[in-house]
Scaffold this motif. Structure first.
Motif, PDB file in Angstrom:
ATOM      1  N   ARG A 431       0.830  -1.209   0.000  1.00 39.00           N
ATOM      2  CA  ARG A 431       0.000   0.000   0.000  1.00 39.00           C
ATOM      3  C   ARG A 431       0.865   1.260   0.000  1.00 39.00           C
ATOM      4  O   ARG A 431       0.607   2.210  -0.753  1.00 39.00           O
ATOM      5  CB  ARG A 431      -0.938  -0.001   1.208  1.00 39.00           C
ATOM      6  N   ALA A 432       1.915   1.278   0.848  1.00 45.90           N
ATOM      7  CA  ALA A 432       2.803   2.442   0.927  1.00 45.90           C
ATOM      8  C   ALA A 432       3.493   2.687  -0.417  1.00 45.90           C
ATOM      9  O   ALA A 432       3.587   3.829  -0.889  1.00 45.90           O
ATOM     10  CB  ALA A 432       3.840   2.229   2.032  1.00 45.90           C
ATOM     11  N   LYS A 433       3.942   1.617  -1.021  1.00 46.15           N
ATOM     12  CA  LYS A 433       4.651   1.743  -2.311  1.00 46.15           C
ATOM     13  C   LYS A 433       3.716   2.208  -3.418  1.00 46.15           C
ATOM     14  O   LYS A 433       4.040   3.104  -4.192  1.00 46.15           O
ATOM     15  CB  LYS A 433       5.268   0.376  -2.666  1.00 46.15           C
ATOM     16  N   ILE A 441       7.073  -0.018   7.931  1.00 51.26           N
ATOM     17  CA  ILE A 441       7.552  -1.295   8.475  1.00 51.26           C
ATOM     18  C   ILE A 441       9.073  -1.316   8.547  1.00 51.26           C
ATOM     19  O   ILE A 441       9.767  -0.788   7.667  1.00 51.26           O
ATOM     20  CB  ILE A 441       7.068  -2.461   7.575  1.00 51.26           C
ATOM     21  N   ASN A 442       9.618  -1.963   9.583  1.00 45.09           N
ATOM     22  CA  ASN A 442      11.065  -2.161   9.687  1.00 45.09           C
ATOM     23  C   ASN A 442      11.587  -2.895   8.450  1.00 45.09           C
ATOM     24  O   ASN A 442      10.879  -3.714   7.871  1.00 45.09           O
ATOM     25  CB  ASN A 442      11.401  -2.975  10.942  1.00 45.09           C
ATOM     26  N   PRO A 443      12.860  -2.643   8.076  1.00 47.39           N
ATOM     27  CA  PRO A 443      13.362  -3.177   6.802  1.00 47.39           C
ATOM     28  C   PRO A 443      13.424  -4.694   6.704  1.00 47.39           C
ATOM     29  O   PRO A 443      13.284  -5.253   5.632  1.00 47.39           O
ATOM     30  CB  PRO A 443      14.769  -2.569   6.680  1.00 47.39           C
ATOM     31  N   ASP A 444      13.641  -5.400   7.822  1.00 44.94           N
ATOM     32  CA  ASP A 444      13.752  -6.858   7.739  1.00 44.94           C
ATOM     33  C   ASP A 444      13.370  -7.492   9.077  1.00 44.94           C
ATOM     34  O   ASP A 444      13.101  -6.800  10.056  1.00 44.94           O
ATOM     35  CB  ASP A 444      15.178  -7.290   7.336  1.00 44.94           C
ATOM     36  N   TYR A 445      13.344  -8.824   9.086  1.00 45.57           N
ATOM     37  CA  TYR A 445      12.925  -9.544  10.293  1.00 45.57           C
ATOM     38  C   TYR A 445      13.868  -9.275  11.460  1.00 45.57           C
ATOM     39  O   TYR A 445      13.423  -9.161  12.614  1.00 45.57           O
ATOM     40  CB  TYR A 445      12.838 -11.052  10.029  1.00 45.57           C
ATOM     41  N   GLU A 446      15.173  -9.170  11.170  1.00 48.69           N
ATOM     42  CA  GLU A 446      16.135  -8.956  12.255  1.00 48.69           C
ATOM     43  C   GLU A 446      15.868  -7.613  12.949  1.00 48.69           C
ATOM     44  O   GLU A 446      15.945  -7.509  14.178  1.00 48.69           O
ATOM     45  CB  GLU A 446      17.574  -8.986  11.712  1.00 48.69           C
ATOM     46  N   ALA A 447      15.536  -6.587  12.143  1.00 46.46           N
ATOM     47  CA  ALA A 447      15.230  -5.269  12.728  1.00 46.46           C
ATOM     48  C   ALA A 447      13.959  -5.356  13.570  1.00 46.46           C
ATOM     49  O   ALA A 447      13.858  -4.762  14.652  1.00 46.46           O
ATOM     50  CB  ALA A 447      15.068  -4.228  11.624  1.00 46.46           C
ATOM     51  N   THR A 448      12.979  -6.109  13.094  1.00 44.37           N
ATOM     52  CA  THR A 448      11.737  -6.305  13.854  1.00 44.37           C
ATOM     53  C   THR A 448      12.020  -7.054  15.147  1.00 44.37           C
ATOM     54  O   THR A 448      11.486  -6.725  16.212  1.00 44.37           O
ATOM     55  CB  THR A 448      10.713  -7.079  13.000  1.00 44.37           C
ATOM     56  N   ASN A 449      12.880  -8.047  15.069  1.00 44.86           N
ATOM     57  CA  ASN A 449      13.243  -8.823  16.247  1.00 44.86           C
ATOM     58  C   ASN A 449      13.915  -7.937  17.294  1.00 44.86           C
ATOM     59  O   ASN A 449      13.598  -7.998  18.487  1.00 44.86           O
ATOM     60  CB  ASN A 449      14.179  -9.962  15.827  1.00 44.86           C
ATOM     61  N   ARG A 450      14.835  -7.074  16.831  1.00 44.56           N
ATOM     62  CA  ARG A 450      15.512  -6.147  17.760  1.00 44.56           C
ATOM     63  C   ARG A 450      14.498  -5.195  18.385  1.00 44.56           C
ATOM     64  O   ARG A 450      14.561  -4.899  19.574  1.00 44.56           O
ATOM     65  CB  ARG A 450      16.609  -5.367  17.030  1.00 44.56           C
ATOM     66  N   MET A 451      13.554  -4.721  17.561  1.00 43.36           N
ATOM     67  CA  MET A 451      12.536  -3.800  18.071  1.00 43.36           C
ATOM     68  C   MET A 451      11.669  -4.492  19.129  1.00 43.36           C
ATOM     69  O   MET A 451      11.360  -3.912  20.176  1.00 43.36           O
ATOM     70  CB  MET A 451      11.668  -3.293  16.906  1.00 43.36           C
ATOM     71  N   TYR A 452      11.284  -5.736  18.863  1.00 46.21           N
ATOM     72  CA  TYR A 452      10.450  -6.489  19.813  1.00 46.21           C
ATOM     73  C   TYR A 452      11.176  -6.599  21.151  1.00 46.21           C
ATOM     74  O   TYR A 452      10.613  -6.320  22.214  1.00 46.21           O
ATOM     75  CB  TYR A 452      10.157  -7.884  19.252  1.00 46.21           C
ATOM     76  N   HIS A 453      12.433  -6.989  21.099  1.00 46.95           N
ATOM     77  CA  HIS A 453      13.192  -7.197  22.335  1.00 46.95           C
ATOM     78  C   HIS A 453      13.465  -5.873  23.062  1.00 46.95           C
ATOM     79  O   HIS A 453      13.461  -5.829  24.295  1.00 46.95           O
ATOM     80  CB  HIS A 453      14.504  -7.918  22.020  1.00 46.95           C
ATOM     81  N   LYS A 454      13.659  -4.817  22.288  1.00 46.21           N
ATOM     82  CA  LYS A 454      13.886  -3.493  22.892  1.00 46.21           C
ATOM     83  C   LYS A 454      12.633  -3.013  23.627  1.00 46.21           C
ATOM     84  O   LYS A 454      12.704  -2.545  24.771  1.00 46.21           O
ATOM     85  CB  LYS A 454      14.265  -2.504  21.776  1.00 46.21           C
ATOM     86  N   CYS A 455      11.466  -3.147  22.975  1.00 43.48           N
ATOM     87  CA  CYS A 455      10.196  -2.763  23.618  1.00 43.48           C
ATOM     88  C   CYS A 455       9.921  -3.644  24.836  1.00 43.48           C
ATOM     89  O   CYS A 455       9.507  -3.153  25.890  1.00 43.48           O
ATOM     90  CB  CYS A 455       9.038  -2.888  22.626  1.00 43.48           C
ATOM     91  N   LEU A 456      10.138  -4.932  24.674  1.00 45.37           N
ATOM     92  CA  LEU A 456       9.891  -5.888  25.755  1.00 45.37           C
ATOM     93  C   LEU A 456      10.749  -5.562  26.965  1.00 45.37           C
ATOM     94  O   LEU A 456      10.265  -5.517  28.106  1.00 45.37           O
ATOM     95  CB  LEU A 456      10.185  -7.300  25.246  1.00 45.37           C
TER      96      LEU A 456
END
Length: 579
Positions: A431-433, A441-456
């Protein structure tokens, strides 16, 4: 539980790695997720075989891609009775608890006996064609003013309905989608949620119930209010930049009050007296500065809800309505949505049930989060009743978590959060494109994973600090669960304090849920229920989700097979759980 497919997680940088942790605590809790005897104690051999069969079927592409057509064909070939029997022996039996409140009770009580609670969700969905979905979306997201004179208002394209993305089910396999029909349909859906809340209260002392805001009113209001909130926050950022504070962390940006009043007066955003009045609240301006939370509090409820929908126009330097006019019916529809939300929160409180407000698309989410926050301010005074959902695949997830926690600190209420990775990634990216705005959205799964752990970790630290925050770690990712347990051990957070919960979908990741439950952690299965024919769209999504899940990792099938072999060798051919 709205999850990305599980993949191998990269090591993540932890906030606490910067701290020198010298205090190693005794009695650390360790959960062995490889112990199949513990993981599957609640399952009979037939259930293990069913799980292995269903998970194997989910890896066959043609079955998954054509699952709806195959189910329709089976119904014609075998008849309704045999079709239902086959479904209950396979997909329905694996992922759905039963047809109604009474038929789900045995499963709920069995899971409770093994330490696993329930988040009830009546999973009946309309089986609409794409064309029908698009028509409903366009009818319900475009206001009368826009229909009469399209393009006359200064609406942003992200917060407008677009027919090519009108079917919000596209590219989404983890989350249920509601389409607006009329106000009576919203009332019916509210009653369904109320029944879920009552059933949840009746089946356990500490249950959860999940709701979606798009089920409770015309989505036009969510689009409009989201745009207003985003524009006001952007205006705050603009003013912060004027004062040379754009590089600071979001909560460190404190605008000098006198300088701010001067800027607003020069811009002609409001009359001088109005601007003075804006900043003369009980607490506003006492410190001589205004931060984002103070700024957000300027957008308050008023007698006419359409008065909320005023935005600063940086080009004309005036405050102006988002739309040229609102009809009286649109005004009533907005109010009814807020009233339905309020009714549900009161029922949750009366029944001792915690209410989880699910996250949705980014063009609805600012309004959903703000309305949820208002419910938390009202109902979370003595304990956490309302839980907001944070999607960690969003670039702004950490800012949203920190700002909301800071508000709960200032006002003294209980912060409740459910953390998920997110359900709408492919749809949001497309939709954004296509429409032409920044990808949220974060660029990749690893960035999402880091974000999850940072928020947690941030929420866990808040729990350690004040014990007034609560979190549901809604994930199928074993590494994230292990990370949470490590943090809890370091911080001395006991599972019996009921501050940290874990959540997984029914029929998935039992090797995580049941060992946690039997070790005393509050863990919950997301429990869907409803008649076989009417939960087929839900089952279709589960099949698709499990295709990615099972292809990414064969671990669950391997553990199931290990336990079945162990039982055969131990002579437990007719094993039945005892509870």
């Amino acid at each position: 539980m709205d999850e990305c497919p599980v993949v191998e997680a990269e090591p993540v940088e932890l906030i606490s790695q910067t701290r020198n942790i010298t205090n190693t605590r005794l009695n650390k809790i360790h959960i062995d997720f490889d112990n199949t005897q513990e993981a599957y104690r609640s399952k009979g051999n037939v259930e293990l075989l069913r799980s292995m069969l269903v998970f194997k079927l989910c890896t066959i592409d043609v079955l998954v891609e054509k699952n709806k057509e195959l189910m329709d064909l089976s119904k014609k070939l075998f008849g309704q009775w045999m079709f239902e029997k086959m479904m209950k022996m396979t997909f329905y039996g694996q992922f759905v608890a039963g047809e109604d409140h009474n038929s789900i009770k045995p499963l709920i009580h069995k899971n409770q006996a093994f330490g696993v609670g329930a988040v009830l969700d009546y999973s009946v969905e309309e089986d609409l064609t794409q064309e029908e979905a698009e028509k409903k979306e366009m009818d319900s997201c475009v206001s009368e003013a826009e229909k009469e004179s399209p393009g006359a208002d200064h609406r942003e394209k992200k917060y407008k309905a677009h027919r090519q993305f009108g079917d919000r089910r596209g590219g989404v396999i983890s989350a249920r989608t509601y389409f607006y029909a009329d106000e009576s349909k919203c009332d019916t859906q509210m009653e369904t949620f109320i029944n879920c809340i009552k059933a949840s209260g009746g089946s356990s002392a500490d249950g959860f119930s999940a709701i979606k805001m798009t089920a409770l009113g015309r989505p036009q209001f969510l689009l409009q209010f989201s745009e207003v909130l985003v524009k006001w926050r952007r205006f705050f950022n603009f003013l912060a930049a004027q004062q040379g504070k754009s590089e600071m962390m979001v909560l460190e940006q404190k605008l000098e009050l006198e300088q701010l009043k001067e800027s607003l007066t020069k811009m002609g955003v409001g009359a001088k007296d109005d601007i003075e009045n804006w900043f003369t609240g009980e607490k506003l301006g006492l410190s001589g500065t205004i931060d984002l939370l103070d700024w957000n509090s300027l957008i308050n409820d008023t007698t006419k809800i359409s008065n909320l929908l005023m935005v600063p126009n940086l080009e004309t330097r005036q405050l102006e309505p988002l739309l040229n006019k609102f009809t009286a019916e649109e005004e009533r529809q907005m109010k009814r949505m807020l009233q339905r939300v309020d009714v549900l929160a009161k029922h949750a409180m009366e029944n001792g049930v915690r209410l989880m407000v699910d996250a949705e698309q980014t063009y609805f989410q600012p309004a959903i989060s703000r309305l949820t926050l208002e419910m938390q301010r009202k109902f979370n005074r003595e304990k956490p009743i309302i839980f907001n959902t944070y999607q960690c695949y969003l670039k702004e997830a950490y800012d949203n978590v920190t700002v909301d926690i800071e508000l709960s600190r200032r006002e003294g209420w209980y912060f409740g959060a459910k953390l998920v990775r997110g359900a709408y990634m492919y749809q949001e990216r497309d939709r954004a494109k296509e429409i032409g705005y920044e990808d949220p959205i974060n660029p990749d799964y690893e960035a999402t994973n880091r974000m999850y752990h940072k928020c947690l970790e941030y929420v866990l630290e808040e729990i350690e600090h004040s014990r007034k925050a609560n979190i549901m770690v809604a994930t199928h990712n074993e590494d994230t669960v292990k990370f949470t347990l490590e943090k809890m051990n370091e911080m001395g957070l006991s599972p019996t304090e009921n501050k940290v919960y874990f959540g997984q979908l029914l029929g998935m990741c039992d090797q995580i849920s049941f060992p946690l439950g039997q070790a005393g952690f509050p863990v919950y299965k997301y429990v869907p229920y409803g008649p076989v024919n009417e939960v087929i769209p839900y089952l279709s999504r589960r099949a698709q989700e499990n295709r990615g899940f099972m292809k990414g990792s064969q671990r669950e099938r391997s553990l199931l097979w290990t336990e079945l072999k162990r039982r055969m060798l131990a002579g437990q051919i007719f094993y039945k759980p005892v509870y």
